[in-house]
Motif scaffolding. Sequence first.
Motif, short mmCIF file in Angstrom:
data_model
loop_
_atom_site.label_atom_id
_atom_site.label_comp_id
_atom_site.label_asym_id
_atom_site.label_seq_id
_atom_site.Cartn_x
_atom_site.Cartn_y
_atom_site.Cartn_z
N ALA A 1 49.51 49.43 29.43
CA ALA A 1 49.21 50.23 30.62
C ALA A 1 47.85 50.89 30.47
O ALA A 1 47.52 51.41 29.41
N GLY A 2 47.06 50.83 31.54
CA GLY A 2 45.71 51.40 31.50
C GLY A 2 44.68 50.42 30.97
O GLY A 2 43.49 50.74 30.94
N GLY A 3 45.12 49.24 30.54
CA GLY A 3 44.20 48.24 30.01
C GLY A 3 43.48 47.48 31.11
O GLY A 3 43.72 47.68 32.31
N THR A 4 42.61 46.56 30.68
CA THR A 4 41.79 45.78 31.61
C THR A 4 42.12 44.30 31.48
O THR A 4 42.22 43.78 30.36
N ILE A 5 42.30 43.65 32.62
CA ILE A 5 42.50 42.20 32.64
C ILE A 5 41.24 41.57 33.23
O ILE A 5 40.88 41.83 34.38
N LEU A 6 40.59 40.76 32.43
CA LEU A 6 39.29 40.18 32.76
C LEU A 6 39.41 38.67 32.91
O LEU A 6 39.85 37.98 31.98
N LEU A 7 39.02 38.16 34.07
CA LEU A 7 38.84 36.71 34.22
C LEU A 7 37.38 36.41 33.92
O LEU A 7 36.49 36.79 34.68
N SER A 8 37.13 35.76 32.80
CA SER A 8 35.78 35.32 32.44
C SER A 8 35.93 33.99 31.74
O SER A 8 35.92 33.90 30.51
N PRO A 9 36.07 32.90 32.51
CA PRO A 9 36.60 31.65 31.97
C PRO A 9 35.72 30.93 30.95
O PRO A 9 36.24 30.20 30.11
N GLY A 10 34.40 31.08 31.06
CA GLY A 10 33.53 30.33 30.16
C GLY A 10 33.52 28.85 30.45
O GLY A 10 33.06 28.05 29.64
N ALA A 11 34.03 28.48 31.62
CA ALA A 11 34.16 27.07 32.00
C ALA A 11 34.16 26.95 33.51
O ALA A 11 34.54 27.90 34.21
N PRO A 12 33.76 25.80 34.04
CA PRO A 12 33.80 25.60 35.49
C PRO A 12 35.23 25.61 36.01
O PRO A 12 36.20 25.63 35.25
N SER A 13 35.34 25.56 37.32
CA SER A 13 36.63 25.76 37.99
C SER A 13 37.29 24.48 38.47
O SER A 13 38.40 24.51 38.99
N PHE A 14 36.62 23.33 38.29
CA PHE A 14 37.00 22.14 39.04
C PHE A 14 38.33 21.53 38.64
O PHE A 14 38.82 20.61 39.29
#
Length: 450
Positions: free
Chosen positions: A404-417
């Motif tokens: 709780a109170g943490g951060t969820i980060l989407l930072s894939p380092g890869a394309p989305s295809f």
Amino acid sequence: MRIADLDGKRVAIWGFGREGRAAITAIHSRLPQLPLTLFCSGAEAAAASSFDASLVVRGQEPDAIALSSFDVVVKSPGISAYKPALVGAQEAGVRVTSGTALWFAERPDARVIAITGTKGKSTTTALLAHLARSLGVRTALAGNIGMPLLELLDASAELWTIELSSFQTGEAGPIDMGVITSLYEEHLDWHGSRERYVADKLKLADASRTLLVNAQQPVLLERTSGHPHRLLFGQSDGWHVAGGAIRRETQSLFDVAGLRAPGEHNALNACAALAALEAMGFDALAAVPALAGFRPLPHRLQPLGEHDGFAWINDSIATTPQATLAALGSLAGKQVTVIVGGHDRGLDWHDFVAAMKAHAPHAIVAQGANGPRIAKALRDAGVVVEETDTLAAAVQRARATTPAGGTILLSPGAPSFDQFHDYAERGRRFAELAGFDGHEITGIDGMGAH
């Protein structure tokens, strides 16, 4: 080659994305009677016929024989210049050009700062336009950032801030100033090899009367050392970041914490924009206060807000491991779960794994097509990692893992295809999975000339 030079030629357009549509519109604005043939996907054929009834639409990918029946092919940036069909057509005498090349031929007197780089180019370009406009300079913001140059064929501006991808750097010039923000592995599928990617990026240096590069990148410094008018940012005798502040030499000018775009790498992007303004003769010192009003670009370390007790950050634009490392660096001291993985383009994750072994975030969730490869490399290094198939499952796992109170980060380092049409669709889907309205993530502010 100018648009007028197409008159009387057999001309094909390859690609029906925004760049292709801009090319069709621009050519027919100058040469309304010129027959044009469009090569596009079968799914796009009906829309293409509706877009311009005079087009001859071929809903298929052409081979060298099909292209060789034309004098000129105008290709979209996403179509690799190294495709065998294009190479074969050129060997048969076909001239290959692009919307970018046509614009530069049409506007030789435009005062241009062109920005490229593996990462940071979009933010730096938008920052540059924002700062110039704060000085009352009529500025155009266009290029790879989201508005094809040909959409602004007849626009007027005192300064043009143009983002160029590695697909476009060889099509531009001459340019008053080129800026290279960074140089890592990227787009190897388009270029065919790392060396060719680097060489294509550095074509901007050849086109630039003055070149501004990141002093913190040794390879970039080495590869551009021969430029006769090279300037640097990111070192102590110019615009740089030190002690939590943006500085010009010894003068502290702006607190990094005052930037709405977080992270030291974004402060360095600001230094690039300020250094470019100064080199072009504008009052960069007077522009510094405007940094506070710059809105972060969507999908680039974009804080979505808090929901269900977590802070959510959308960094879907991160398509290299180095970009993910920069995102994590901007969140030092926080309890972060990072979601990585996507389309497998064969990039080297060694540096990421080494960094995670030295200092891992609270949790790592690997997903997507290259998720298993990333997860194996991490586990082999003794780093704990969660593994899922899809982004939806990764978000669910992140919820269960993050305190709780943490951060969820989407930072894939890869394309989305592997799962999505592009990084923007992936970012909107992440926002929706987090509990936000993905439709509220709009485009980049300030496009066009004003």
